[in-house]
Write a protein that holds these residues in place. Structure first.
Motif, mmCIF file in Angstrom:
data_model
loop_
_atom_site.group_PDB
_atom_site.id
_atom_site.type_symbol
_atom_site.label_atom_id
_atom_site.label_comp_id
_atom_site.label_asym_id
_atom_site.label_seq_id
_atom_site.Cartn_x
_atom_site.Cartn_y
_atom_site.Cartn_z
ATOM 1 N N LEU A 85 3.541 -5.430 -3.181
ATOM 2 C CA LEU A 85 2.646 -5.206 -4.319
ATOM 3 C C LEU A 85 2.429 -6.505 -5.075
ATOM 4 C CD1 LEU A 85 4.259 -1.941 -5.749
ATOM 5 C CD2 LEU A 85 2.201 -2.108 -4.340
ATOM 6 N N GLN A 86 1.182 -6.742 -5.443
ATOM 7 C CA GLN A 86 0.834 -7.867 -6.303
ATOM 8 C C GLN A 86 -0.080 -7.307 -7.381
ATOM 9 O OE1 GLN A 86 -1.626 -11.041 -4.635
ATOM 10 N NE2 GLN A 86 -0.219 -12.486 -5.597
ATOM 11 N N HIS A 142 1.289 5.415 -2.019
ATOM 12 C CA HIS A 142 0.749 4.171 -1.464
ATOM 13 C C HIS A 142 -0.200 4.411 -0.287
ATOM 14 C CE1 HIS A 142 4.739 2.597 -3.109
ATOM 15 N NE2 HIS A 142 3.798 2.044 -3.847
ATOM 16 N N ILE A 143 -0.319 5.651 0.166
ATOM 17 C CA ILE A 143 -1.100 5.924 1.377
ATOM 18 C C ILE A 143 -2.560 5.508 1.229
ATOM 19 C CG2 ILE A 143 -2.001 7.756 2.875
ATOM 20 C CD1 ILE A 143 0.765 9.136 2.572
ATOM 21 N N ALA A 144 -3.220 5.911 0.166
ATOM 22 C CA ALA A 144 -4.648 5.579 0.019
ATOM 23 C C ALA A 144 -4.887 4.073 -0.023
ATOM 24 C CB ALA A 144 -5.239 6.274 -1.208
ATOM 25 N N PRO A 145 -4.159 3.312 -0.841
ATOM 26 C CA PRO A 145 -4.412 1.866 -0.817
ATOM 27 C C PRO A 145 -3.998 1.210 0.504
ATOM 28 C CG PRO A 145 -2.675 2.392 -2.390
ATOM 29 C CD PRO A 145 -3.249 3.690 -1.928
ATOM 30 N N VAL A 155 4.839 -11.140 -6.222
ATOM 31 C CA VAL A 155 4.859 -10.104 -5.198
ATOM 32 C C VAL A 155 6.188 -9.363 -5.272
ATOM 33 C CG1 VAL A 155 4.736 -9.622 -2.727
ATOM 34 C CG2 VAL A 155 3.365 -11.465 -3.692
ATOM 35 N N SER A 156 6.112 -8.039 -5.271
ATOM 36 C CA SER A 156 7.326 -7.224 -5.217
ATOM 37 C C SER A 156 7.263 -6.353 -3.972
ATOM 38 C CB SER A 156 7.470 -6.368 -6.476
ATOM 39 O OG SER A 156 6.370 -5.490 -6.609
ATOM 40 N N PHE A 157 8.421 -5.938 -3.509
ATOM 41 C CA PHE A 157 8.540 -5.134 -2.299
ATOM 42 C C PHE A 157 9.251 -3.844 -2.645
ATOM 43 C CE2 PHE A 157 8.228 -9.550 -1.220
ATOM 44 C CZ PHE A 157 7.318 -9.553 -0.173
ATOM 45 N N VAL A 160 -1.576 -2.944 -3.398
ATOM 46 C CA VAL A 160 -0.914 -3.060 -2.105
ATOM 47 C C VAL A 160 -1.559 -4.217 -1.351
ATOM 48 C CG1 VAL A 160 -0.517 -1.932 0.118
ATOM 49 C CG2 VAL A 160 -0.268 -0.623 -1.995
ATOM 50 N N VAL A 161 -0.746 -5.244 -1.060
ATOM 51 C CA VAL A 161 -1.237 -6.410 -0.320
ATOM 52 C C VAL A 161 -0.539 -6.557 1.031
ATOM 53 C CG1 VAL A 161 -1.974 -7.650 -2.390
ATOM 54 C CG2 VAL A 161 0.347 -8.017 -1.467
ATOM 55 N N GLY A 162 0.394 -5.651 1.327
ATOM 56 C CA GLY A 162 1.073 -5.685 2.612
ATOM 57 C C GLY A 162 1.785 -4.384 2.873
ATOM 58 N N THR A 163 1.934 -4.055 4.171
ATOM 59 C CA THR A 163 2.618 -2.814 4.551
ATOM 60 C C THR A 163 3.402 -3.016 5.837
ATOM 61 O OG1 THR A 163 0.803 -2.032 5.961
ATOM 62 C CG2 THR A 163 0.745 -1.357 3.642
ATOM 63 N N VAL A 164 4.401 -2.205 6.000
ATOM 64 C CA VAL A 164 5.047 -2.025 7.301
ATOM 65 C C VAL A 164 5.540 -0.584 7.349
ATOM 66 C CG1 VAL A 164 7.375 -2.827 6.621
ATOM 67 C CG2 VAL A 164 6.655 -2.941 9.016
ATOM 68 N N LEU A 165 5.173 0.100 8.423
ATOM 69 C CA LEU A 165 5.669 1.450 8.684
ATOM 70 C C LEU A 165 6.732 1.339 9.761
ATOM 71 C CD1 LEU A 165 2.441 3.650 8.977
ATOM 72 C CD2 LEU A 165 4.170 3.757 7.185
#
Length: 146
Positions: free
Chosen positions: A55-56, A15-18, A6-8, A60-65
């Motif tokens: 990202l994995q 990245h919006i669509a995923p 996993v990278s951040f 996209v496997v995680g988000t924070v806005l």
């Protein structure tokens, strides 16, 4: 969470669509017109370097806005894909978002969670977020302000 898996990275318009796909498939996430691609692009431009994705294998496997008004921060859509939960991804996303807000002089950050989102409530309690039961939330549509 094996670091090699996993990278951040900073949340970019690409990245919006995923991210939307992740949010659409996640229970407890409320979406509105503010989450449409043009509004999200605008949000990211107004708050550069404050939001992140996990990202994995380039997925996209995680988000924070994260954003702020110059006084207080606000966290939106801290979401981790169901198959990637309980690996520390949400905590890393949160730490990165809070650190970015702090670097801009923001001392406190707020977030909203649906009362019916049991897993979300449990997460926020587990990271030490203060539940503000003495406050009431109100919303107004700006189009009706006149």
């Amino acid at each position: 969470m094996p670091e090699s898996l996993v990278s951040f990275v900073a949340f970019e318009p690409s990245h919006i669509a995923p991210a939307r796909s992740l949010w659409d498939g996640s229970e407890g996430v409320g979406l509105s017109s503010a989450d449409e691609p043009p509004a999200l692009r605008s949000f990211l431009l107004r708050n550069p370097g404050l939001s992140f994705v996990a990202l994995q294998a380039d997925q996209v496997v995680g988000t924070v806005l994260c954003g702020h008004d110059g006084r207080r921060g606000l966290i939106h859509h801290l979401v981790v894909a169901p198959g990637n939960r309980r690996q520390g991804i949400g905590r890393v996303l949160l730490r990165r978002g809070l650190a970015a807000l702090f670097s801009e002089g923001i001392q406190k950050t707020h977030l909203l969670v649906f009362k019916s989102n049991a897993s979300g409530l449990a997460f926020w309690r587990s990271v030490g977020a203060e539940e503000r039961t003495s406050l009431a939330l109100f919303s107004l549509a700006t189009q009706n302000a006149g």
